[in-house]
Design an enzyme around this catalytic site. Sequence first.
Site, PDB file in Angstrom:
ATOM      1  N   ARG A 163       1.451  -1.292  -0.006  1.00 49.29           N
ATOM      2  CA  ARG A 163      -0.358   0.334  -0.120  1.00 49.29           C
ATOM      3  C   ARG A 163       0.758   0.937   0.328  1.00 49.29           C
ATOM      4  O   ARG A 163       1.895   1.472   0.714  1.00 49.29           O
ATOM      5  CB  ARG A 163      -1.048  -0.144   0.835  1.00 49.29           C
ATOM      6  CG  ARG A 163      -1.665   1.250   1.421  1.00 49.29           C
ATOM      7  CD  ARG A 163      -2.555   1.392   2.772  1.00 49.29           C
ATOM      8  NE  ARG A 163      -3.754   0.154   1.578  1.00 49.29           N
ATOM      9  CZ  ARG A 163      -4.092  -0.063   1.895  1.00 49.29           C
ATOM     10  NH1 ARG A 163      -5.335   1.484   3.431  1.00 49.29           N
ATOM     11  NH2 ARG A 163      -6.290  -0.212   1.848  1.00 49.29           N
ATOM     12  N   HIS A 175      -7.047   0.505  -6.672  1.00 51.19           N
ATOM     13  CA  HIS A 175      -7.050  -0.089  -5.145  1.00 51.19           C
ATOM     14  C   HIS A 175      -7.812  -1.863  -6.099  1.00 51.19           C
ATOM     15  O   HIS A 175      -9.222  -2.223  -6.078  1.00 51.19           O
ATOM     16  CB  HIS A 175      -8.054  -0.490  -4.026  1.00 51.19           C
ATOM     17  CG  HIS A 175      -8.005  -1.119  -3.504  1.00 51.19           C
ATOM     18  ND1 HIS A 175      -7.027  -1.942  -2.735  1.00 51.19           N
ATOM     19  CD2 HIS A 175      -9.277  -0.896  -1.876  1.00 51.19           C
ATOM     20  CE1 HIS A 175      -7.637  -2.079  -1.782  1.00 51.19           C
ATOM     21  NE2 HIS A 175      -8.821  -0.788  -0.929  1.00 51.19           N
ATOM     22  N   GLN A 206      -9.610  -4.704  -3.542  1.00 53.88           N
ATOM     23  CA  GLN A 206     -11.360  -3.910  -3.456  1.00 53.88           C
ATOM     24  C   GLN A 206     -12.144  -4.594  -4.788  1.00 53.88           C
ATOM     25  O   GLN A 206     -13.261  -5.126  -4.009  1.00 53.88           O
ATOM     26  CB  GLN A 206     -10.944  -2.196  -2.918  1.00 53.88           C
ATOM     27  CG  GLN A 206     -11.715  -2.075  -2.800  1.00 53.88           C
ATOM     28  CD  GLN A 206     -12.633  -2.384  -0.930  1.00 53.88           C
ATOM     29  OE1 GLN A 206     -11.765  -2.970  -0.359  1.00 53.88           O
ATOM     30  NE2 GLN A 206     -13.713  -2.856  -1.305  1.00 53.88           N
ATOM     31  N   ASP A 218     -18.219   5.995  -1.423  1.00 54.54           N
ATOM     32  CA  ASP A 218     -16.505   6.719  -0.279  1.00 54.54           C
ATOM     33  C   ASP A 218     -16.320   7.378   0.150  1.00 54.54           C
ATOM     34  O   ASP A 218     -17.039   8.017  -0.827  1.00 54.54           O
ATOM     35  CB  ASP A 218     -15.351   5.615  -1.459  1.00 54.54           C
ATOM     36  CG  ASP A 218     -13.844   6.016  -0.821  1.00 54.54           C
ATOM     37  OD1 ASP A 218     -13.773   5.332   0.587  1.00 54.54           O
ATOM     38  OD2 ASP A 218     -13.468   5.033  -1.467  1.00 54.54           O
ATOM     39  N   CYS A 267     -16.706   0.454   0.753  1.00 56.07           N
ATOM     40  CA  CYS A 267     -15.442   0.415   0.697  1.00 56.07           C
ATOM     41  C   CYS A 267     -14.409  -0.019   2.549  1.00 56.07           C
ATOM     42  O   CYS A 267     -14.378  -1.408   2.814  1.00 56.07           O
ATOM     43  CB  CYS A 267     -14.576   0.184  -0.393  1.00 56.07           C
ATOM     44  SG  CYS A 267     -14.117   1.597   0.045  1.00 56.07           S
ATOM     45  N   ARG A 325     -13.334  -9.383   1.320  1.00 56.02           N
ATOM     46  CA  ARG A 325     -11.760  -9.177   0.748  1.00 56.02           C
ATOM     47  C   ARG A 325     -10.965 -10.516   1.058  1.00 56.02           C
ATOM     48  O   ARG A 325      -9.619 -11.139   0.307  1.00 56.02           O
ATOM     49  CB  ARG A 325     -11.189  -7.848   1.607  1.00 56.02           C
ATOM     50  CG  ARG A 325     -12.022  -6.501   1.594  1.00 56.02           C
ATOM     51  CD  ARG A 325     -11.753  -6.231  -0.411  1.00 56.02           C
ATOM     52  NE  ARG A 325     -10.220  -6.561  -0.028  1.00 56.02           N
ATOM     53  CZ  ARG A 325      -9.302  -5.249   0.860  1.00 56.02           C
ATOM     54  NH1 ARG A 325      -9.758  -3.856   1.125  1.00 56.02           N
ATOM     55  NH2 ARG A 325      -7.736  -4.929   0.310  1.00 56.02           N
TER      56      ARG A 325
HETATM   57  N1   CP Z   1     -11.258  -1.185   2.389  1.00 58.00           N
HETATM   58  C1   CP Z   1     -10.258  -1.060   2.949  1.00 58.00           C
HETATM   59  O1   CP Z   1      -8.842  -1.908   1.728  1.00 58.00           O
HETATM   60  O2   CP Z   1      -9.559  -1.358   4.098  1.00 58.00           O
HETATM   61  P1   CP Z   1      -8.517  -0.667   5.019  1.00 58.00           P
HETATM   62  O3   CP Z   1      -7.717   0.527   4.493  1.00 58.00           O
HETATM   63  O4   CP Z   1      -8.465  -1.102   6.254  1.00 58.00           O
HETATM   64  O5   CP Z   1      -7.313  -1.558   4.328  1.00 58.00           O
HETATM   65  N1  NVA Z   2     -11.126   6.061  -1.130  1.00 57.68           N
HETATM   66  C1  NVA Z   2     -10.349   5.809  -0.025  1.00 57.68           C
HETATM   67  C2  NVA Z   2     -10.049   4.043   0.388  1.00 57.68           C
HETATM   68  C3  NVA Z   2     -10.008   3.092   1.395  1.00 57.68           C
HETATM   69  C4  NVA Z   2      -9.996   1.655   1.930  1.00 57.68           C
HETATM   70  C5  NVA Z   2      -8.261   6.389   0.081  1.00 57.68           C
HETATM   71  O1  NVA Z   2      -8.588   5.985  -0.541  1.00 57.68           O
HETATM   72  O2  NVA Z   2      -8.406   6.181   1.246  1.00 57.68           O
END
Ligand code: CP
Ligand code: NVA
Length: 306
Positions: free
Chosen positions: A102, A129, A132, A222, A262, A290
């Site tokens: 990430r 993502h 997701q 989101d 998500c 997930r």
């Molecule tokens: N939806 C998602 O990716 O959650 P986290 O940020 O908790 O990993």
């Molecule tokens: N769009 C959000 C998703 C978190 C899982 C972010 O990038 O913060």
Amino acid sequence: MRHLLTLADLTAIEIERIFSISEDLKAKSAAGLREPLLPGRVMALLFEKPSLRTRASFEAAMAHLGGSAMFLGGDTGFGKGRESLADFGRVLSEYVDVIAIRANKHKTVAQVAEHSSCSVINGLTDFGHPCQALADLFTIRELVGKFEGHTVAWIGDANNVARCLAVGCGKLGLRLVMATPKKYQWNAGELAWIEKNSPALDLTVTEDPVEAVRDAVAIYTDIWASMGFEQEKEVRHKAFAAYQVNAKLMSHAQRGAFFMHCLPAHRGEEVTDEVLDGRQSVVVQQAANRMHAQKGLLAWLLGAQG
Ligand code: CP
Ligand code: NVA
């Protein structure tokens, strides 16, 4: 060597194959069976931003599959310029079988992937993502069976989650209607990327959330200011105020439509408690998926299931 940097990296047939492995493993897991498809395999997890679902679901998935996952912290120097991303990827991939990252910048994951001798999975970047999107599409498949003929409504920011979901919708035959304030809609470059990677996508972009939800089976939102955009929070809150998914907006959707997010959610902002906790909400199923979708992905990517 296959990587998953965005959903564009998988064909429709590959996504369906992953889903059929996930479906099988999910059913076995519900029956108390943990099939050790990846004994001795090791996953490395690297996070520049916070995570609950992505980290925990990958760690649990690897444990269920008989492998292991190592969560690597800041002491590795990742993201801190201690060594080049190329060297980092070259070395780490000698120890492990798969790496999930990430990162703040998509380029970071792409650079590690370019130099790794094992598969690299994007665990969220500013651009995409894909894990997701896999879980979301798997959830929709569980809820409605076939994808064709169904519409997903995306309400809010045209962000990282939306980009991968859009590509997946196009590959699998779902129509996508996005209600987003003009200023936050995809620009020409982003639309061209989606068109190139998902030419069959039936996409409608509107500024009207009611129009977007009318024919949708899934209504998805989101947070308005994703990680990395926190400094825009106030201005975004003003721009997105009319895009809250609440009971009134849900009342315009067809009977049987469900609500997706998500997570994490900002309750009272992009979604009300009433909707998030209501009977149309499938957010916990989505979050659970997930892990199931990623089990399918890992088994497929590491060659345990062809
Ligand atoms: N939806 C998602 O990716 O959650 P986290 O940020 O908790 O990993
Ligand atoms: N769009 C959000 C998703 C978190 C899982 C972010 O990038 O913060």
